[in-house]
Scaffold this active site. Sequence first.
Site, PDB file in Angstrom:
ATOM      1  N   LYS A 192       0.853  -1.185   0.000  1.00 26.41           N
ATOM      2  CA  LYS A 192       0.000   0.000   0.000  1.00 26.41           C
ATOM      3  C   LYS A 192       0.890   1.236   0.000  1.00 26.41           C
ATOM      4  CE  LYS A 192      -1.875   2.776   2.857  1.00 26.41           C
ATOM      5  NZ  LYS A 192      -1.937   4.013   2.019  1.00 26.41           N
ATOM      6  N   GLY A 245       6.798   5.112   8.615  1.00 23.74           N
ATOM      7  CA  GLY A 245       5.925   6.267   8.776  1.00 23.74           C
ATOM      8  C   GLY A 245       6.005   6.794  10.199  1.00 23.74           C
ATOM      9  N   SER A 246       4.923   7.387  10.651  1.00 22.48           N
ATOM     10  CA  SER A 246       4.924   8.043  11.953  1.00 22.48           C
ATOM     11  C   SER A 246       4.864   7.029  13.084  1.00 22.48           C
ATOM     12  CB  SER A 246       3.736   9.002  12.061  1.00 22.48           C
ATOM     13  OG  SER A 246       2.528   8.280  12.214  1.00 22.48           O
ATOM     14  N   THR A 247       5.362   7.431  14.240  1.00 23.28           N
ATOM     15  CA  THR A 247       5.337   6.564  15.417  1.00 23.28           C
ATOM     16  C   THR A 247       3.915   6.276  15.856  1.00 23.28           C
ATOM     17  OG1 THR A 247       7.506   7.356  16.127  1.00 23.28           O
ATOM     18  CG2 THR A 247       6.103   6.401  17.826  1.00 23.28           C
ATOM     19  N   ASP A 248       3.031   7.253  15.764  1.00 27.39           N
ATOM     20  CA  ASP A 248       1.638   7.035  16.173  1.00 27.39           C
ATOM     21  C   ASP A 248       0.970   5.953  15.330  1.00 27.39           C
ATOM     22  OD1 ASP A 248       1.836   8.909  18.166  1.00 27.39           O
ATOM     23  OD2 ASP A 248       0.905  10.529  17.009  1.00 27.39           O
ATOM     24  N   VAL A 249       1.174   6.003  14.020  1.00 26.79           N
ATOM     25  CA  VAL A 249       0.581   4.979  13.150  1.00 26.79           C
ATOM     26  C   VAL A 249       1.267   3.642  13.370  1.00 26.79           C
ATOM     27  CG1 VAL A 249       0.168   4.282  10.753  1.00 26.79           C
ATOM     28  CG2 VAL A 249      -0.189   6.660  11.431  1.00 26.79           C
ATOM     29  N   GLY A 250       2.581   3.643  13.597  1.00 24.55           N
ATOM     30  CA  GLY A 250       3.290   2.401  13.879  1.00 24.55           C
ATOM     31  C   GLY A 250       2.725   1.684  15.093  1.00 24.55           C
ATOM     32  N   GLU A 268       9.836   1.200  10.894  1.00 27.22           N
ATOM     33  CA  GLU A 268      10.849   2.255  10.778  1.00 27.22           C
ATOM     34  C   GLU A 268      10.087   3.556  10.909  1.00 27.22           C
ATOM     35  OE1 GLU A 268      12.540   5.308   9.622  1.00 27.22           O
ATOM     36  OE2 GLU A 268      12.539   4.489   7.585  1.00 27.22           O
ATOM     37  N   CYS A 302      12.923  11.353   7.714  1.00 24.91           N
ATOM     38  CA  CYS A 302      12.835  10.970   9.124  1.00 24.91           C
ATOM     39  C   CYS A 302      14.149  11.153   9.872  1.00 24.91           C
ATOM     40  CB  CYS A 302      12.338   9.537   9.251  1.00 24.91           C
ATOM     41  SG  CYS A 302      13.203   8.373   8.181  1.00 24.91           S
ATOM     42  N   GLU A 399       8.603  15.680  16.015  1.00 29.79           N
ATOM     43  CA  GLU A 399       9.043  15.555  14.628  1.00 29.79           C
ATOM     44  C   GLU A 399       8.157  16.439  13.749  1.00 29.79           C
ATOM     45  OE1 GLU A 399      10.323  12.026  11.619  1.00 29.79           O
ATOM     46  OE2 GLU A 399       8.339  11.845  12.501  1.00 29.79           O
TER      47      GLU A 399
END
Length: 501
Positions: A192, A245-250, A268, A302, A399
């Site tokens: 995706k 991607g972002s830490t929140d989505v991770g 990552e 990043c 970030e």
Amino acid sequence: MENGKCNGGTTVKLPEIKFTKLFINGQFLDAASGKTFETIDPRNGEVIAKIAEGDKEDVDLAVKAARHAFDHGPWPRMTGFERAKLINKFADLIEENIEELAKLDAVDAGKLFQLGKFADIPATAGHFRYNAGAADKIHGETLKMTRQSLFGYTLKEPIGVVGNIIPWNFPSIMFATKVAPAMAAGCTMVVKPAEQTSLSALFYAHLSKEAGIPDGVLNIVTGFGSTAGAAIASHMDIDKVSFTGSTDVGRKIMQAAATSNLKKVSLELGGKSPLLIFNDADIDKAADLALLGCFYNKGEICVASSRVFVQEGIYDKVVEKLVEKAKDWTVGDPFDSTARQGPQVDKRQFEKILSYIEHGKNEGATLLTGGKAIGDKGYFIEPTIFADVTEEMKIYQDEIFGPVMSLIKFKTVEEGIKWANNTKYGLAAGILSQDIDLINTVSRSIKAGIIWVNCYFGFDLDCPYGGYKMSGNCRESGMDALDNYLQTKSVVMPLHNSPWM
């Protein structure tokens, strides 16, 4: 070009948009719902094309194709040598289409066309070639068992069906860093791409078909993270998810994996990387590396050196040089060869960056240069530098993912290390000094996955890259990347009457 002015105009012919549909089991298809979404040109806010909007039903179809290709198809049953030939053919086709791919990323993501043509797309092909070279070198080992009656060995086997979720800041390179090792390992996959930057991924799908990659090995589902991405993360028949991607989505992806089938997860994630400039550093070189580290790819990277720590003995001179050079950092159309910075990827990111600049002002940081949007169309922002930044400020901790630098003065080596580590992230760091003992001390003290000494962005196909702390849990690039897509099987059998152990 003066800071705050934007170069425009280009004679480059824009790319024809050839592929806008999902790619499943070797075919381009409309979304099951028939829905599409608009992909926007960040240079002007205009619609480039309408892309098929995949969701759970389309992910199910793509996973079914990938599962059949893995369980019954030729790909994981080929020798590594045979897979390598097809992966190298894929790389050949990427190199034959460098200009078109670079144009797609420029118009879709606001990336500089010249950098795409001479850096990003060649590196993309390079990732496929590197992993093709590794495909026939995947093997286990013979074990020296402690029990004399047993013989054992290990096998390295492909993990299965993989879900690869790609970010928008480096749509081509990030595609390759996940797809290439997964292919080399013998996995099949559903990819995706970010909804902001789907065009090049669909073109790569077309090239994979031309290269002879079997149907079902590579499937592309375009769409949104909250629907297509969530369906991948929670799918019961996906064996592994890799996300950048972002830490929140991770965190959400890891939660979805845990509550579904406990699939393996490689992340990552974000960064707030420090660049430490010590008193013995060359001032001109330090300024150049600090600007490159923070403003390259319009700060949408990043590992950006968004926190620049300068030792007090050269602080004033470095600040003066940074401001001087930042005013010559040209912002403009990504097809303009004189531009060093294009537009931010979309309106949402543009507005987020501007809001952080306002936070910096309101929290008491000193704005040295930049700080404003450029022009009345598109998503261009001036290179921005703040001084007098303190640890509690949002621009120090968060970030931003944009061209915003925070300058901090420090006294001692110990103080520099302490402040550099004062972040929830640990992706990268830079050290500028001529003192080898100091370099060794600092590089071993900073909690980050990669340390660049007297350089920045020292990426290489053979160099593993990934984060400490909340910057992730995996390594990409190098031979380490293959381990993300392999699992170890031990085989043990009785050993009778052996003349030696």
